[in-house]
Design an enzyme around this catalytic site. Sequence first.
Site, PDB file in Angstrom:
ATOM      1  N   GLU A 117       0.823  -1.212   0.000  1.00  0.00           N
ATOM      2  CA  GLU A 117       0.000   0.000   0.000  1.00  0.00           C
ATOM      3  C   GLU A 117       0.853   1.255   0.000  1.00  0.00           C
ATOM      4  OE1 GLU A 117      -2.599   0.186   3.361  1.00  0.00           O
ATOM      5  OE2 GLU A 117      -3.281  -1.866   3.015  1.00  0.00           O
ATOM      6  N   CYS A 123      -2.613   1.961   8.262  1.00  0.00           N
ATOM      7  CA  CYS A 123      -1.606   1.000   7.819  1.00  0.00           C
ATOM      8  C   CYS A 123      -2.165  -0.403   7.598  1.00  0.00           C
ATOM      9  CB  CYS A 123      -0.503   0.912   8.865  1.00  0.00           C
ATOM     10  SG  CYS A 123      -0.175   2.479   9.632  1.00  0.00           S
ATOM     11  N   CYS A 169       5.273  -7.330   8.105  1.00  0.00           N
ATOM     12  CA  CYS A 169       6.168  -6.744   9.111  1.00  0.00           C
ATOM     13  C   CYS A 169       6.318  -7.731  10.257  1.00  0.00           C
ATOM     14  CB  CYS A 169       5.571  -5.430   9.625  1.00  0.00           C
ATOM     15  SG  CYS A 169       6.598  -4.589  10.855  1.00  0.00           S
TER      16      CYS A 169
END
Length: 337
Positions: A89, A330, A109
Amino acid sequence: MTSVYNYTLRELEDFFISIDEKKYRAHQLYDFLYHQKITTFSEVTTFSYDLINKINDYLTIDRLKIIDKQETIDTVKYLFELNDGHKIETVLMRHNYGNSICISTQVGCNMGCLFCESGRLKKVRDLEPAEMVLQILMIQRELNEHITHVVIMGIGEPFDNYDNVIKFIKIINDNKGLNIGARRITVSTCGLISQIEAFMNEPFQVNLAISLHSAIDNVRSKLMPVNKVYNISKIIEIIKQYIKKTNRRVTFEYIMLYDINDSEDDALALVKLLKGINCYVNLIPYNETSNLDYKKSSKERILAFYDILKKNKINVTIRREFGTTINAACGQLRSKY
Ligand code: SAH
């Protein structure tokens, strides 16, 4: 074969020398890549047909595929597909001072922050510098708008992909390329100490932001597992060194989570921790995610927290909320797919 967007200008000069060409060719190519925004090498009108064929043997000039795009008045959010099919993104935010782009640095992540949507998708791989550069170029091309600021705060932990992120910064900072000023670039980290140390010795003036989110160790450890390794006092110690070395002001990001870190005591702990440090605090209204343990703080609580910091002479701002209606927090668009 490697992407031409992985190259700093210096490396591209070396590349041309290595194929028995003059190094000024690198400057010509950089101009076409970053000013004329070409999409094939055949558009480099200053190169001969033979030279174009020659570089086509070594370099690729790739793009990202746009899978989804969501827009509000001040935000455009893109879901891109990389060459290997993974998705990332990128968000463009329109401020009164210019346009900033929020760059992703990894697919997933590994930091595992509990309040964060990206953390639910474990790291699959690091992004290459080219894949970060292309996030900017694709959006520039698409919207035909000038990008003035870059924040490296999208999906991923930038300092867990340190070398590629540093190279990316060098590429976009180059005044022959995109020429985005170092002071207009910000890197955000959850606090990886040895990389902060390396970062303060880099030869540029890029801004550093630390995701703090609590001044109390056992609260921070519950929110951010990384705190069990690099606790608050270790972060403050390295930040003091960073400020001494660079003379630069550091940003501390602080997400406001209802009943978790937004009380008067939390604010006073933060004041005590940051007193005398050349920094400012950015209070971030929480974007609620699929983790129902965390709710956003009320406006009243955020303002009360802000007032305590102000009264105690800590520089503080409340971040404007961007794109909450378009899954702009996020990882929220990506996790839909
Ligand atoms: N890994 C880096 C950069 C990516 S996160 C870091 O930790 O700083 C960028 C910022 O967004 C961090 O401060 C992060 O804590 C914050 N963030 C993550 N999820 C969020 C959410 N749902 N709402 C608001 N901010 C969030």
